[in-house]
Design an enzyme around this catalytic site. Structure first.
Site, mmCIF file in Angstrom:
data_model
loop_
_atom_site.group_PDB
_atom_site.id
_atom_site.type_symbol
_atom_site.label_atom_id
_atom_site.label_comp_id
_atom_site.label_asym_id
_atom_site.label_seq_id
_atom_site.Cartn_x
_atom_site.Cartn_y
_atom_site.Cartn_z
ATOM 1 N N PHE A 69 17.360 -7.151 7.353
ATOM 2 C CA PHE A 69 16.340 -6.842 5.974
ATOM 3 C C PHE A 69 17.498 -7.201 4.672
ATOM 4 O O PHE A 69 18.665 -7.044 4.752
ATOM 5 C CB PHE A 69 15.802 -5.716 5.781
ATOM 6 N N GLN A 86 10.150 -1.888 -8.725
ATOM 7 C CA GLN A 86 10.449 -3.013 -7.937
ATOM 8 C C GLN A 86 9.218 -4.116 -7.844
ATOM 9 O O GLN A 86 8.113 -3.739 -7.580
ATOM 10 C CB GLN A 86 10.646 -2.488 -6.507
ATOM 11 N N HIS A 139 8.294 -7.105 -5.503
ATOM 12 C CA HIS A 139 8.467 -7.706 -4.484
ATOM 13 C C HIS A 139 8.343 -9.251 -4.257
ATOM 14 O O HIS A 139 7.331 -9.590 -4.787
ATOM 15 C CB HIS A 139 7.488 -7.119 -3.009
ATOM 16 N N LEU A 193 0.852 -7.843 0.602
ATOM 17 C CA LEU A 193 2.376 -8.042 0.786
ATOM 18 C C LEU A 193 2.415 -8.921 2.061
ATOM 19 O O LEU A 193 1.783 -8.744 3.026
ATOM 20 C CB LEU A 193 2.983 -6.717 0.897
ATOM 21 N N GLU A 240 9.182 -8.322 4.128
ATOM 22 C CA GLU A 240 10.420 -8.694 4.104
ATOM 23 C C GLU A 240 10.956 -9.454 5.220
ATOM 24 O O GLU A 240 11.775 -10.270 5.673
ATOM 25 C CB GLU A 240 11.511 -7.944 3.402
ATOM 26 N N ARG A 277 15.840 -7.407 -3.387
ATOM 27 C CA ARG A 277 14.461 -7.838 -3.825
ATOM 28 C C ARG A 277 14.814 -8.234 -5.307
ATOM 29 O O ARG A 277 14.012 -9.242 -5.733
ATOM 30 C CB ARG A 277 13.344 -6.826 -3.495
ATOM 31 N N HIS A 305 5.513 -3.511 -6.488
ATOM 32 C CA HIS A 305 5.648 -3.158 -5.370
ATOM 33 C C HIS A 305 5.927 -1.629 -5.276
ATOM 34 O O HIS A 305 5.265 -0.779 -4.347
ATOM 35 C CB HIS A 305 6.382 -3.793 -4.600
ATOM 36 N N ARG A 350 15.470 -0.629 -4.843
ATOM 37 C CA ARG A 350 15.436 -0.054 -3.424
ATOM 38 C C ARG A 350 15.504 -1.017 -2.445
ATOM 39 O O ARG A 350 15.093 -2.347 -2.694
ATOM 40 C CB ARG A 350 14.306 0.650 -3.164
HETATM 41 C C1 LIG Z 1 2.332 -3.184 1.388
HETATM 42 C C2 LIG Z 1 3.585 -2.267 1.335
HETATM 43 C C3 LIG Z 1 4.328 -2.487 2.470
HETATM 44 C C4 LIG Z 1 5.443 -1.773 2.565
HETATM 45 N N1 LIG Z 1 6.458 -1.904 3.680
HETATM 46 C C5 LIG Z 1 7.395 -0.984 3.550
HETATM 47 C C6 LIG Z 1 8.457 -1.103 4.905
HETATM 48 O O1 LIG Z 1 8.227 -2.139 5.722
HETATM 49 N N2 LIG Z 1 9.455 -0.530 4.971
HETATM 50 C C7 LIG Z 1 9.847 0.453 3.888
HETATM 51 O O2 LIG Z 1 10.852 1.121 4.107
HETATM 52 N N3 LIG Z 1 8.947 0.624 3.026
HETATM 53 C C8 LIG Z 1 7.722 0.001 2.692
HETATM 54 N N4 LIG Z 1 6.945 0.226 1.729
HETATM 55 C C9 LIG Z 1 6.917 1.377 1.147
HETATM 56 C C10 LIG Z 1 6.711 2.380 1.742
HETATM 57 O O3 LIG Z 1 5.703 2.292 2.674
HETATM 58 C C11 LIG Z 1 5.929 3.667 0.664
HETATM 59 O O4 LIG Z 1 6.923 3.710 -0.351
HETATM 60 C C12 LIG Z 1 5.958 5.019 1.411
HETATM 61 O O5 LIG Z 1 4.918 4.774 2.447
HETATM 62 C C13 LIG Z 1 5.040 5.818 0.600
HETATM 63 O O6 LIG Z 1 4.832 6.802 1.185
HETATM 64 P P1 LIG Z 1 4.292 8.387 0.547
HETATM 65 O O7 LIG Z 1 4.160 9.400 1.853
HETATM 66 O O8 LIG Z 1 5.266 8.637 -0.459
HETATM 67 O O9 LIG Z 1 3.055 8.223 -0.005
HETATM 68 P P2 LIG Z 1 1.591 7.318 0.152
HETATM 69 O O10 LIG Z 1 1.764 7.000 1.688
HETATM 70 O O11 LIG Z 1 1.351 6.365 -0.629
HETATM 71 O O12 LIG Z 1 0.491 8.609 0.487
HETATM 72 C C14 LIG Z 1 0.213 9.403 -0.936
HETATM 73 C C15 LIG Z 1 -0.966 10.277 -0.290
HETATM 74 O O13 LIG Z 1 -1.187 10.953 -1.690
HETATM 75 C C16 LIG Z 1 -2.665 11.202 -1.599
HETATM 76 N N5 LIG Z 1 -2.948 11.435 -3.018
HETATM 77 C C17 LIG Z 1 -2.596 10.859 -4.043
HETATM 78 N N6 LIG Z 1 -3.081 11.426 -5.075
HETATM 79 C C18 LIG Z 1 -3.669 12.624 -4.742
HETATM 80 C C19 LIG Z 1 -4.522 13.363 -5.521
HETATM 81 N N7 LIG Z 1 -4.636 13.576 -6.982
HETATM 82 N N8 LIG Z 1 -5.138 14.468 -4.799
HETATM 83 C C20 LIG Z 1 -4.947 14.479 -3.491
HETATM 84 N N9 LIG Z 1 -4.117 13.620 -2.793
HETATM 85 C C21 LIG Z 1 -3.523 12.682 -3.513
HETATM 86 C C22 LIG Z 1 -3.146 10.066 -1.039
HETATM 87 O O14 LIG Z 1 -4.297 10.355 -0.287
HETATM 88 C C23 LIG Z 1 -2.172 9.656 0.264
HETATM 89 O O15 LIG Z 1 -2.366 10.773 1.243
HETATM 90 C C24 LIG Z 1 5.770 -0.627 1.704
HETATM 91 C C25 LIG Z 1 4.783 -0.553 0.605
HETATM 92 C C26 LIG Z 1 3.531 -1.141 0.399
HETATM 93 C C27 LIG Z 1 2.808 -0.914 -0.710
#
Ligand SMILES: Cc1cc2nc3c(=O)[nH]c(=O)nc-3n(C[C@H](O)[C@H](O)[C@H](O)COP(=O)(O)OP(=O)(O)OC[C@H]3O[C@@H](n4cnc5c(N)ncnc54)[C@H](O)[C@@H]3O)c2cc1C
Length: 564
Positions: free
Chosen positions: A113, A228, A230, A240, A243, A274, A338, A373
């Site tokens: 990566f 960031q 992407h 997306l 990568e 990135r 991203h 990141r």
């Molecule tokens: C398309 C994509 C691909 C990616 N691929 C990678 C990868 O391969 N490797 C890597 O390391 N990172 C990757 N990332 C980044 C990584 O996936 C995310 O940063 C990470 O999954 C975020 O997880 P989280 O648990 O912080 O939040 P999220 O998974 O975004 O979850 C947010 C949660 O908060 C809840 N929520 C939000 N607002 C409220 C509210 N007001 N009230 C109640 N609930 C709420 C939502 O319902 C959800 O359950 C990627 C990101 C994207 C967008």
């Protein structure tokens, strides 16, 4: 009134992993999520999760790559903690049943990566987030954890005396009812704010709600100017392309058919970090060597078999959304918003300055990613700091009692909603105001930035707030009123946009994802520090302060020119 020792807002990987710690600690823990937990944006993560599990690799090497990737403003204690914990938490996920892709001899497979000196990204084809999320969900279902799903948190309530967290005001999307939940501690795990931008790889639910709630409650947000981009979002939708596609050998070419990365990152080429690759692409496009506003990601030489085995989702998305089959044609891609390096400022255990308030995952700024990141480090951040923060918060609630949660707070939120709904049928629709703000963010606070450009948005913020008072809703109903939810989220996005642009205007240097054309050099003597954004209640706007980077005095971590 509903009461839980620990309430976790957000059911992505960070929230679920934190909840699992609550289960293990035997406390009364609940999760609130505005969408079904398995639809959280974590589910969209494709490429993988970093961990030094190979005996030839080391957590020290991973930490070095992360410090360098952060462009020297990641907090070094937190980075070391994350990289040291990584092998343990990833193998823990493996034991819980996460179906990682494997080598012939049965070990977990790893792919290269960007920005890494070792092939240390563990993956499950190109659906890594989905398998991790399902694996944790199984654990929470088994433990019978209370889950309020399709419930949107609208306010974080703190005690007026010592500002200790008291609970939350929440909106049940299915019925339109408001209810309060008392908690001895709250973990915010609401993910990122990609929707501040019009072109984003993020889910429509990534509206940074938790950051805005914490900001309004008096907590600082850290490093919000670092967003960031992407390098490989699909041209039309911004969806997306992982990568991992470059990790598997995909190359970037311009309109002349040149593999242009050699000019920008002679050693690492497409696998530079990135920020570097996004700037290279944008330069090619700006200088007229793009293809209709994009560059091309060429996977054809990988062959059909490898594409179908390692990148099946990428192929589907390209065919369905771009009309291009990567087995036969290159995919048009461009830099797309991203990931939020910034977030609720915490210490390395997820605690914020507000007593009882914790944050983890993309919503938090711990800060392990600093100004940029590395791919594969965010899934790791969610699992490591979900665990660490969940454990801390579970210990914190022991011996604490519930605070009063005055009905007044719920009544205020009800009044705000009623007021929004009762407006006459004229004015601006939420979606139009969002498009105005988010398009400006892409245009003036994207890959390349200038004082003049950023200033245009800073100047627009007061009028965006004024126009927000004029928005009207077409839908006045109680059940699944998406119009209302979008309007409430828009207010959060405006708050966060203000933090981003004010931080970006003030930071007169280029570092990581923040690239100022008018200040092209990194300036360590003046700017090797974190930006903190605060909500100033009296002025009704965001103000800034600064905080030193936590360093460990390790010679290898001293700032150097960052070349790949
Ligand atoms: C398309 C994509 C691909 C990616 N691929 C990678 C990868 O391969 N490797 C890597 O390391 N990172 C990757 N990332 C980044 C990584 O996936 C995310 O940063 C990470 O999954 C975020 O997880 P989280 O648990 O912080 O939040 P999220 O998974 O975004 O979850 C947010 C949660 O908060 C809840 N929520 C939000 N607002 C409220 C509210 N007001 N009230 C109640 N609930 C709420 C939502 O319902 C959800 O359950 C990627 C990101 C994207 C967008």
């Amino acid at each position: 009134m509903k009461s839980h020792d620990l309430v976790i807002v957000g059911a992505g990987l960070a929230g679920m992993r934190a909840a699992l710690e609550g289960v293990r600690a035997g406390i009364n823990v609940a999760i609130i999520s505005k969408i079904h937990p398995l639809r959280s944006h974590s589910c969209a993560a494709q490429g993988g999760i970093n961990a030094a599990i190979d005996p030839k690799d080391s957590w020290e090497s991973h930490a070095f790559d992360t410090v360098k990737g952060s462009d020297y403003i990641g907090d070094e204690d937190a980075i070391q903690l994350m990289c040291r914990e990584a092998p343990g938490v990833v193998l823990d996920m493996d034991r819980m049943g996460a179906p990682f892709s494997r080598l012939e001899d049965g070990r977990v497979a790893q792919r290269p990566f960007g920005g890494a000196n070792f092939d240390r990204t563990c993956y499950a084809a190109d659906r890594t987030g989905q398998v991790l999320l399902h694996t944790l969900w199984e654990q929470l279902v088994k433990a019978n954890v209370a889950v309020y799903e399709e419930c949107q948190v609208l306010r974080l309530v703190t005690d007026r005396g010592d500002r200790h967290v008291a609970g939350l005001v929440t909106y049940d999307i299915r019925t339109g009812e408001l209810f309060s939940v008392r908690a001895k501690a709250v973990v915010i795990a609401t993910g990122g704010y990609g929707r501040v931008y019009i072109s984003s790889t993020n889910a429509t639910s990534s509206t940074g709600d938790g950051m805005a709630l914490a900001l309004r409650a008096g907590a600082p947000l850290g490093d919000m100017e670092f967003v960031q981009f992407h390098p490989t979002g699909l041209l039309t939708s911004g969806i997306l392309v992982t990568e991992g596609a470059r990790g598997e050998g995909g190359v970037l070419i311009n309109a002349l058919g040149e593999r242009f990365m050699g000019r920008y990152a002679p050693t690492k080429l497409e696998l530079a970090s990135r920020d570097v690759v996004s700037r290279a692409e944008q330069t090619e496009i700006n200088e007229g060597r793009g293809v209709k506003g994009a560059v091309l990601l060429d996977l054809r030489h990988l062959g059909a078999e490898k594409i179908l085995e390692r990148l099946p989702q990428i192929r589907e998305l390209s065919v369905d959304l771009e009309g291009v089959d990567p087995i036969h044609d290159p995919i048009p891609v461009r830099p797309t918003a991203h990931y939020s390096m910034g977030g609720i400022r915490t210490d390395q255990y997820g605690a914020t300055p507000l007593p009882g308030l914790f944050a983890a995952g993309e919503a938090a700024c711990v800060s392990v990613h600093g100004a940029n990141r590395l791919g594969g480090n965010s899934l790791l951040d969610t699992i490591v700091f979900g665990k660490v923060t969940g454990k801390r918060a579970s210990e914190y609630v022991v011996g604490k009692s519930f605070r009063d949660l005055p009905d007044r707070e719920l009544q205020q939120v009800r009044q705000e909603i009623n007021e929004l709904k009762s407006r006459q049928q004229y004015g601006i629709r939420p979606i139009e105001l969002h498009a105005r703000m988010a398009s400006a963010m892409n245009a003036y606070c994207g890959v390349f930035r200038t004082a003049e450009g950023i200033q245009t948005i800073v100047d627009q913020i007061p009028s965006l707030r004024k126009d927000y008072e004029l928005i009207h809703l077409d839908d006045k109903s109680e059940v699944f009123n998406v119009d209302l939810l979008r309007a409430l989220e828009l207010r959060n996005l405006i708050d966060l946009a203000e933090c981003i642009v004010k931080g970006a205007l003030a930071r007169k240097e280029s570092r990581g994802a923040h690239s100022r054309v008018d200040f092209p050099q990194r300036d360590d003597s003046e700017w090797r520090k974190h930006t903190l954004a605060w909500w100033d209640e009296d002025q009704g706007q965001v103000s800034l302060s600064y905080e030193a980077v936590r360093t460990l005095g390790i010679p290898e971590y001293e700032p150097k020119a960052r070349v790949y």
